[in-house]
Write a protein that holds these residues in place. Structure first.
Motif, PDB file in Angstrom:
ATOM      1  N   VAL A 131       0.854  -1.190   0.000  1.00 24.14           N
ATOM      2  CA  VAL A 131       0.000   0.000   0.000  1.00 24.14           C
ATOM      3  C   VAL A 131       0.888   1.238   0.000  1.00 24.14           C
ATOM      4  O   VAL A 131       1.833   1.332   0.792  1.00 24.14           O
ATOM      5  CB  VAL A 131      -0.929   0.033   1.229  1.00 24.14           C
ATOM      6  CG1 VAL A 131      -1.815   1.274   1.190  1.00 24.14           C
ATOM      7  CG2 VAL A 131      -1.784  -1.228   1.306  1.00 24.14           C
ATOM      8  N   ILE A 132       0.592   2.192  -0.876  1.00 26.45           N
ATOM      9  CA  ILE A 132       1.323   3.455  -0.920  1.00 26.45           C
ATOM     10  C   ILE A 132       0.327   4.598  -0.804  1.00 26.45           C
ATOM     11  O   ILE A 132      -0.682   4.629  -1.516  1.00 26.45           O
ATOM     12  CB  ILE A 132       2.114   3.599  -2.236  1.00 26.45           C
ATOM     13  CG1 ILE A 132       3.124   2.459  -2.383  1.00 26.45           C
ATOM     14  CG2 ILE A 132       2.817   4.956  -2.292  1.00 26.45           C
ATOM     15  CD1 ILE A 132       3.833   2.439  -3.727  1.00 26.45           C
ATOM     16  N   GLU A 133       0.610   5.523   0.116  1.00 24.55           N
ATOM     17  CA  GLU A 133      -0.230   6.699   0.292  1.00 24.55           C
ATOM     18  C   GLU A 133       0.642   7.915   0.605  1.00 24.55           C
ATOM     19  O   GLU A 133       1.749   7.781   1.136  1.00 24.55           O
ATOM     20  CB  GLU A 133      -1.243   6.499   1.425  1.00 24.55           C
ATOM     21  CG  GLU A 133      -2.300   5.448   1.162  1.00 24.55           C
ATOM     22  CD  GLU A 133      -3.332   5.853   0.119  1.00 24.55           C
ATOM     23  OE1 GLU A 133      -3.353   7.046  -0.292  1.00 24.55           O
ATOM     24  OE2 GLU A 133      -4.107   4.978  -0.307  1.00 24.55           O
ATOM     25  N   GLY A 134       0.115   9.076   0.304  1.00 22.26           N
ATOM     26  CA  GLY A 134       0.780  10.320   0.671  1.00 22.26           C
ATOM     27  C   GLY A 134       0.216  10.864   1.969  1.00 22.26           C
ATOM     28  O   GLY A 134      -0.652  10.254   2.606  1.00 22.26           O
ATOM     29  N   ASP A 161     -14.393  16.273   3.115  1.00 31.58           N
ATOM     30  CA  ASP A 161     -15.817  16.444   2.826  1.00 31.58           C
ATOM     31  C   ASP A 161     -16.327  15.383   1.853  1.00 31.58           C
ATOM     32  O   ASP A 161     -17.507  15.029   1.866  1.00 31.58           O
ATOM     33  CB  ASP A 161     -16.073  17.834   2.241  1.00 31.58           C
ATOM     34  CG  ASP A 161     -15.914  18.949   3.270  1.00 31.58           C
ATOM     35  OD1 ASP A 161     -15.833  18.635   4.478  1.00 31.58           O
ATOM     36  OD2 ASP A 161     -15.846  20.126   2.860  1.00 31.58           O
ATOM     37  N   ALA A 162     -15.420  14.874   0.993  1.00 30.22           N
ATOM     38  CA  ALA A 162     -15.797  13.832   0.035  1.00 30.22           C
ATOM     39  C   ALA A 162     -15.708  12.431   0.639  1.00 30.22           C
ATOM     40  O   ALA A 162     -15.955  11.441  -0.035  1.00 30.22           O
ATOM     41  CB  ALA A 162     -14.900  13.918  -1.202  1.00 30.22           C
ATOM     42  N   GLY A 163     -15.340  12.360   1.918  1.00 29.59           N
ATOM     43  CA  GLY A 163     -15.270  11.066   2.601  1.00 29.59           C
ATOM     44  C   GLY A 163     -13.894  10.471   2.683  1.00 29.59           C
ATOM     45  O   GLY A 163     -13.738   9.327   3.130  1.00 29.59           O
ATOM     46  N   GLY A 164     -12.874  11.209   2.256  1.00 31.32           N
ATOM     47  CA  GLY A 164     -11.518  10.672   2.256  1.00 31.32           C
ATOM     48  C   GLY A 164     -10.642  11.274   3.334  1.00 31.32           C
ATOM     49  O   GLY A 164     -11.111  11.981   4.226  1.00 31.32           O
ATOM     50  N   ASP A 165      -9.345  11.000   3.242  1.00 32.62           N
ATOM     51  CA  ASP A 165      -8.384  11.478   4.231  1.00 32.62           C
ATOM     52  C   ASP A 165      -7.047  11.731   3.537  1.00 32.62           C
ATOM     53  O   ASP A 165      -6.314  10.795   3.219  1.00 32.62           O
ATOM     54  CB  ASP A 165      -8.212  10.449   5.350  1.00 32.62           C
ATOM     55  CG  ASP A 165      -7.234  10.907   6.422  1.00 32.62           C
ATOM     56  OD1 ASP A 165      -6.738  12.045   6.353  1.00 32.62           O
ATOM     57  OD2 ASP A 165      -6.955  10.118   7.336  1.00 32.62           O
ATOM     58  N   ALA A 166      -6.733  13.013   3.307  1.00 30.85           N
ATOM     59  CA  ALA A 166      -5.489  13.379   2.638  1.00 30.85           C
ATOM     60  C   ALA A 166      -4.281  13.248   3.553  1.00 30.85           C
ATOM     61  O   ALA A 166      -3.158  13.470   3.108  1.00 30.85           O
ATOM     62  CB  ALA A 166      -5.584  14.814   2.112  1.00 30.85           C
ATOM     63  N   LEU A 167      -4.502  12.883   4.811  1.00 37.02           N
ATOM     64  CA  LEU A 167      -3.412  12.690   5.774  1.00 37.02           C
ATOM     65  C   LEU A 167      -3.247  11.217   6.133  1.00 37.02           C
ATOM     66  O   LEU A 167      -2.670  10.883   7.169  1.00 37.02           O
ATOM     67  CB  LEU A 167      -3.696  13.498   7.054  1.00 37.02           C
ATOM     68  CG  LEU A 167      -4.071  14.966   6.872  1.00 37.02           C
ATOM     69  CD1 LEU A 167      -4.388  15.606   8.222  1.00 37.02           C
ATOM     70  CD2 LEU A 167      -2.962  15.736   6.177  1.00 37.02           C
ATOM     71  N   ILE A 168      -3.723  10.337   5.280  1.00 35.45           N
ATOM     72  CA  ILE A 168      -3.822   8.919   5.637  1.00 35.45           C
ATOM     73  C   ILE A 168      -2.478   8.214   5.706  1.00 35.45           C
ATOM     74  O   ILE A 168      -2.352   7.170   6.343  1.00 35.45           O
ATOM     75  CB  ILE A 168      -4.754   8.185   4.652  1.00 35.45           C
ATOM     76  CG1 ILE A 168      -5.274   6.875   5.282  1.00 35.45           C
ATOM     77  CG2 ILE A 168      -4.048   7.929   3.317  1.00 35.45           C
ATOM     78  CD1 ILE A 168      -6.406   6.237   4.513  1.00 35.45           C
ATOM     79  N   GLY A 169      -1.442   8.774   5.098  1.00 33.88           N
ATOM     80  CA  GLY A 169      -0.151   8.103   5.109  1.00 33.88           C
ATOM     81  C   GLY A 169       0.327   7.731   6.495  1.00 33.88           C
ATOM     82  O   GLY A 169       0.832   6.630   6.730  1.00 33.88           O
ATOM     83  N   PHE A 248       5.853  10.314   1.230  1.00 31.71           N
ATOM     84  CA  PHE A 248       4.923   9.220   0.968  1.00 31.71           C
ATOM     85  C   PHE A 248       5.225   8.102   1.964  1.00 31.71           C
ATOM     86  O   PHE A 248       6.327   8.020   2.518  1.00 31.71           O
ATOM     87  CB  PHE A 248       5.091   8.689  -0.453  1.00 31.71           C
ATOM     88  CG  PHE A 248       4.741   9.682  -1.509  1.00 31.71           C
ATOM     89  CD1 PHE A 248       3.437   9.811  -1.953  1.00 31.71           C
ATOM     90  CD2 PHE A 248       5.714  10.504  -2.071  1.00 31.71           C
ATOM     91  CE1 PHE A 248       3.103  10.739  -2.935  1.00 31.71           C
ATOM     92  CE2 PHE A 248       5.396  11.430  -3.047  1.00 31.71           C
ATOM     93  CZ  PHE A 248       4.081  11.551  -3.473  1.00 31.71           C
ATOM     94  N   PHE A 249       4.254   7.224   2.181  1.00 29.70           N
ATOM     95  CA  PHE A 249       4.439   6.087   3.076  1.00 29.70           C
ATOM     96  C   PHE A 249       4.103   4.809   2.315  1.00 29.70           C
ATOM     97  O   PHE A 249       3.037   4.705   1.703  1.00 29.70           O
ATOM     98  CB  PHE A 249       3.561   6.225   4.319  1.00 29.70           C
ATOM     99  CG  PHE A 249       3.943   7.387   5.187  1.00 29.70           C
ATOM    100  CD1 PHE A 249       4.858   7.232   6.214  1.00 29.70           C
ATOM    101  CD2 PHE A 249       3.416   8.647   4.948  1.00 29.70           C
ATOM    102  CE1 PHE A 249       5.230   8.310   6.996  1.00 29.70           C
ATOM    103  CE2 PHE A 249       3.785   9.738   5.730  1.00 29.70           C
ATOM    104  CZ  PHE A 249       4.692   9.574   6.753  1.00 29.70           C
ATOM    105  N   LYS A 250       5.032   3.854   2.354  1.00 29.72           N
ATOM    106  CA  LYS A 250       4.855   2.578   1.676  1.00 29.72           C
ATOM    107  C   LYS A 250       4.801   1.473   2.711  1.00 29.72           C
ATOM    108  O   LYS A 250       5.738   1.285   3.484  1.00 29.72           O
ATOM    109  CB  LYS A 250       6.010   2.333   0.696  1.00 29.72           C
ATOM    110  CG  LYS A 250       5.865   1.057  -0.120  1.00 29.72           C
ATOM    111  CD  LYS A 250       6.942   0.981  -1.184  1.00 29.72           C
ATOM    112  CE  LYS A 250       6.782  -0.255  -2.072  1.00 29.72           C
ATOM    113  NZ  LYS A 250       7.761  -0.268  -3.175  1.00 29.72           N
ATOM    114  N   ALA A 251       3.691   0.759   2.723  1.00 28.42           N
ATOM    115  CA  ALA A 251       3.474  -0.292   3.722  1.00 28.42           C
ATOM    116  C   ALA A 251       3.357  -1.645   3.045  1.00 28.42           C
ATOM    117  O   ALA A 251       2.805  -1.769   1.952  1.00 28.42           O
ATOM    118  CB  ALA A 251       2.215  -0.010   4.530  1.00 28.42           C
TER     119      ALA A 251
END
Length: 256
Positions: A131-134, A161-169, A248-251
């Protein structure tokens, strides 16, 4: 899966995704290669920007890529051959795979925990997930600019507001561990750009990150999160940054 892709599906976003994938391929895909004959599922492949690099690094793998957007899948199929592209919702997926690849998908989901729990059911015993997220909270730049930071904060707000999380990394370890994956390892993959690295200034600071922020400007102004003037100042200041940092975070994890 009811979710909204905050960046939209217009042509500039497809170009941005391609620029991002090509610029960061070495950083994000380093250490990821799947054995010949293994069954690999890419979840949320979009226009195939990451699929190109997956296929190139694992030429003998049996790669399936899925997305909810039929238009994006058509672009993906034109971008890379030898991949089984399928139109499907994440929660409707079935079958058994040796490896899963999930890049920039969880950030857009209202319930990433449920998504990971379902994806785990698709893996054979001992199968792996990558999984890769910023994390937009990791953006640091010079010169400091309050309008630029406010523009980034607007993007974070719109995604929430759209149901997501831009800080999810920063959440990847507890998310994967909570979904029952074993041997979870999370690594930061940091981008730093300045004038001595012009390819990163162009490919990441300008054409990836600033373009991503700039792309939601009309929505931010329409919703009253910024004025047209403050937004223009913020984007202009991002274009003028002399140094830019992002993580970025790679798990990775596996089934037991």
């Amino acid at each position: 899966m009811d979710t909204t892709y905050v960046h939209g599906y217009a042509a500039p976003e497809a170009r941005r995704l391609g620029d991002q994938a090509d610029t960061l391929a070495g950083l994000l895909h380093a250490g990821t290669a799947f054995p010949a004959g293994s069954r690999v599922l890419e979840v949320g492949c979009g226009v195939g920007a990451q699929t190109v690099h997956l296929a190139a690094r694992s030429p003998g793998a049996r790669l399936t890529a899925v997305d909810v957007s039929e238009a994006s899948l058509k672009e993906a199929a034109a971008r890379v051959t030898g991949v089984d592209f399928r139109h499907a919702d994440l929660f409707d997926l079935d079958g058994e795979y040796d490896h899963l690849f999930v890049c920039f998908v969880l950030e857009h989901l209202p319930e990433p925990e449920k998504a990971l729990a379902h994806l785990k059911t698709l893996l054979r015993p001992g199968g792996t997930i990558t999984v890769i997220e910023g994390d937009h909270g990791s953006a640091f730049f010079h010169p400091r600019s309050e309008p630029a930071q406010a523009a980034i904060d607007c993007l974070v707000r719109l995604q929430a507001d759209a149901g997501g999380d831009a800080l999810i990394g920063r959440r990847l370890y507890p998310l994967l561990a909570g979904a029952g994956f074993a041997d979870v390892v999370v690594e930061p993959r940091t981008v730093y750009a300045d004038a001595s690295r012009p390819a990163l200034v162009t490919g990441f600071t300008r054409d990836t990150f600033t373009a991503m922020v700039e792309g939601v400007g009309e929505t931010a102004v329409a919703r009253g999160l910024a004025t047209a003037g403050s937004w223009a100042r913020g984007v202009a200041d991002l274009h003028r940054t002399e140094t830019f940092h992002y993580t970025f975070f790679k798990a990775t994890g596996r089934t037991s």
